[in-house]
Design a protein around this motif. Structure first.
Motif, short mmCIF file in Angstrom:
data_model
loop_
_atom_site.label_atom_id
_atom_site.label_comp_id
_atom_site.label_asym_id
_atom_site.label_seq_id
_atom_site.Cartn_x
_atom_site.Cartn_y
_atom_site.Cartn_z
N GLY A 227 -52.59 4.67 -76.05
CA GLY A 227 -51.87 4.21 -77.24
C GLY A 227 -50.40 4.05 -76.86
N GLN A 228 -49.85 5.12 -76.29
CA GLN A 228 -48.51 5.03 -75.71
C GLN A 228 -48.55 4.05 -74.54
OE1 GLN A 228 -45.56 6.25 -76.44
NE2 GLN A 228 -44.49 5.69 -74.56
N VAL A 229 -49.62 4.13 -73.74
CA VAL A 229 -49.89 3.18 -72.66
C VAL A 229 -51.36 2.81 -72.73
CG1 VAL A 229 -48.15 4.14 -71.09
CG2 VAL A 229 -50.47 5.05 -71.06
N GLY A 230 -51.74 1.77 -72.01
CA GLY A 230 -53.15 1.46 -71.86
C GLY A 230 -53.76 2.35 -70.79
#
Lengths: 431, 431
Positions: A227-230
């Motif tokens: 979510g913050q990153v993939g």
């Protein structure tokens, strides 16, 4: 090892049990991982260095300045690699690159009769982090398989993290990083490395997506930062399913089953055959081959606990079984291998014919060896160039085409109770 | 609403704050969802019916026999829809289908100089579940956007679940299901519907992947069943970013900002402009438009809490800001909209020029309206045909090509300590 026979009235129930057997022991590290991530977010490099000292047993001389592996170290590692291994890595890198180059997607744009132009554009992710495990699971082939598709996609910043337990770093891993165009390498692992990639520290700039295999801590950290990153898939224990008829060589089949089983006591190797003779011969061949296999202890446990030989009347019966298993790796060693392969819906990768052992695909075939496990080939694909790109759609209306399409949009907006949507169209049409 | 100016020394810090503002209130429903899933797994239809009676306020006459929406009900719903809305849905369905048809991927196979054949094959998922929210968030357009790409992909079984609070079911939702080729419809929602799709019950056969929007319960359930089945993204509140120069029409821009803001008090609408006059005029236009908007209360809260107007010196400055925001929707209403759009890396969907309000894309443009939110356009794409397909790689060596490639695979297997891998190749080469 279980033996199932499709003639057996209990077959359906036994097969269903085989499908649902749990091969992974869930380690509950989630709370510890949460705390590690919070510390790295709050204290950056200082936390990263502390955790690395503790988990990798490094001394006080390990500081933030030592996090990044220098160019000189990478050059020295290349020089330290056996020439034969380096040459094999180069061959592999070239073949993987050539295979993945064909996966580059096309942009699209078309203008329809109304004058609406619609299409899409693919762009590379701006940055990617590649997790590489340390110790004995530090595989240079995995570096190639994860980093080369990112390079082919055109990712301008590929960052590798790899723990160095007791300060040890496999030179072939650094060589693979160099061969596959990795831009930055940091000697850090575990949940702390995932946190650094996701949120950034003073030394490690954050990335947009994290890929690569790891232990329970790494997997839990990847789930948390999603979510913050993939993230890529969370890989489970490896598995092979072999379809072989009576003409197959039982020693070759046994070798392939054990090449899978030696990975991990939780790995799974399964044979489906229409030949009782082959089934028996493979079982004996596995025992013979185990006698001299260096990793026999691991392979024996995997074969004992999760191995299976299924007898079917015909391979027609095998097709739906394969689709339900949805194997990560599927070898087909039957007379009509190619035709049979086209009837399979669910498999990560298929290896056709008796001269295509799965291990060729692990290293030098060209296709990716990062593949969906634990039946996830029902809904997902192996790693590829598209995992390092994303698609932006583009839409453009002319005044005339908006006039043609607008009334339908207004109607639908109002029918959904979204008058503001309707008005944003209506205001342009003086409606 | 915040006003930022790139000339301001505090701009960088203010912009960073805008990026990290939390728009979602995390509802902690995870434990309740865990229990619901466990009950549906253990008791199937009985649990499904009990939860549906309770959450949708249905009586004891709601039984397992009523779970599936019958063909007759779907036909009756079609007959009950206003003709104009049905016609608009048909237009939308046709355009969405045409756009997505161009996304069908190609298979690939090539034989190299060594005689190795390598390639891949795309296949449709065997089954897909589509979650559709009930009540006021029950949008027929969402049914089209989720189901049509599945049909284009060739998914042979598309299942829709939709709750019917107090027994009410929007006929346009059923009409959209029919128009987009949904095969089965069940009147069930929430975590219990997700559990049924993932694990199956007596009435609902399980699917391979679940897509579609939902509330906190649905999102938590999708996260929990991930692995058992595939899931699409977990969507956050919707957002629009508009780039507009001094020639843009402030009333049109205001209408577009409010079309986004009316979705949800957590939605976000942002304008970036190089014109102080436009900034001021849009701010006034928003106030005017709010005065008569039916959903003004929602839109006003969104605009007040999360709206922003950013002034930049030039649009060159805007490009990196857009990439950091990575908006779900990006409207570009500047003189050089097309050229400017090509400099953007991160956006879910782009709407070019002043005659392409985002609402056209919500309904009838053709591109998908299911798009990455909350900055996830940095690493993911909107929904498309590929989300309903998966790729199986295929590799075939001849005896000669195995002889050419085998030694490198053997070398790499041994260098990774995987002698079993090496042997599965060596045994075929008598090495």
């Amino acid at each position: 090892m279980v033996r199932l026979d499709s003639r057996d009235p209990a077959f359906a129930a036994d097969f269903a049990r085989l499908l649902t057997v749990k091969r992974e022991i869930a380690e509950d590290v989630d709370e510890a991982v949460r705390a590690i991530i919070a510390e790295v977010v709050a204290r950056g490099d200082a936390a990263l260095v502390e955790y690395t000292r503790r988990f990798d047993r490094l001394g006080a001389d390990f500081t933030a300045a030592a996090l990044r592996v220098s160019e000189a170290e990478i050059e020295a590692a290349l020089a330290a690699c056996p020439a034969e291994a380096l040459e094999a890595l180069r061959l592999a890198a070239g073949r993987i690159e050539a295979f993945h180059a064909a996966q580059r997607p096309s942009d699209h744009s078309a203008t329809d009769a109304l004058g609406v132009t619609a299409g899409w554009r693919w762009t590379a992710l701006e940055s990617v982090g590649l997790y590489v495990p340390g110790g004995t699971a530090s595989y240079p082939s995995s570096v190639l398989m994860n980093a080369i598709p990112a390079r082919v996609a055109g990712v301008p910043r590929v960052v590798m993290v790899v723990p160095t337990p007791d300060g040890v770093l496999n030179p072939l891993v650094l060589a693979a990083a160099r061969l596959s165009g990795v831009h930055e390498v940091y000697r850090v692992g575990g949940a702390q490395a995932v946190a650094a990639l996701a949120y950034g520290t003073e030394t490690v700039a954050p990335v947009a997506k994290i890929v690569g295999p790891g232990n329970a801590w790494v997997a839990a950290a990847k789930r948390r930062v999603f979510g913050q990153v993939g993230i890529d898939m969370i890989a489970g224990p490896s598995e092979v399913l072999i379809l072989a008829d009576g003409d197959a060589n039982p020693d070759w089949i046994a070798a392939d089953l054990l090449a899978q089983a030696e990975h991990d006591t939780a790995a799974q190797a399964v044979l489906i055959t229409d030949s009782a003779d082959l089934a028996e011969a493979v079982e004996a061949a596995v025992e013979r081959a185990l006698a001299t296999l260096p990793r026999a202890e691991i392979a024996r446990a995997s074969w004992r606990d999760f191995g299976a030989i299924l007898r079917v009347r015909t391979f027609d019966e095998a097709v739906p079984l394969v689709d339900r298993i949805a194997p990560e790796h599927l070898e087909i060693e039957t007379a009509d291998a190619d035709a049979l392969s086209k009837r399979i819906r669910n498999a990560g990768a298929i290896f056709l014919g008796s001269h295509t052992p799965e291990a060729i695909g692990d290293y030098v075939g060209g296709p990716n060896h990062v593949l969906p496990t634990a039946r996830s080939a029902r809904f997902s694909s192996g790693l590829g160039v598209l995992d390092f790109m994303k698609r932006t759609t583009v839409l453009a209306c002319t005044p005339e085409s908006l006039r043609a399409l607008g009334p339908a949009a207004i109607t639908l907006g109002r029918s959904e109770g979204l008058e503001g949507h309707a008005r944003s169209v209506a205001i342009r049409l003086n409606l």
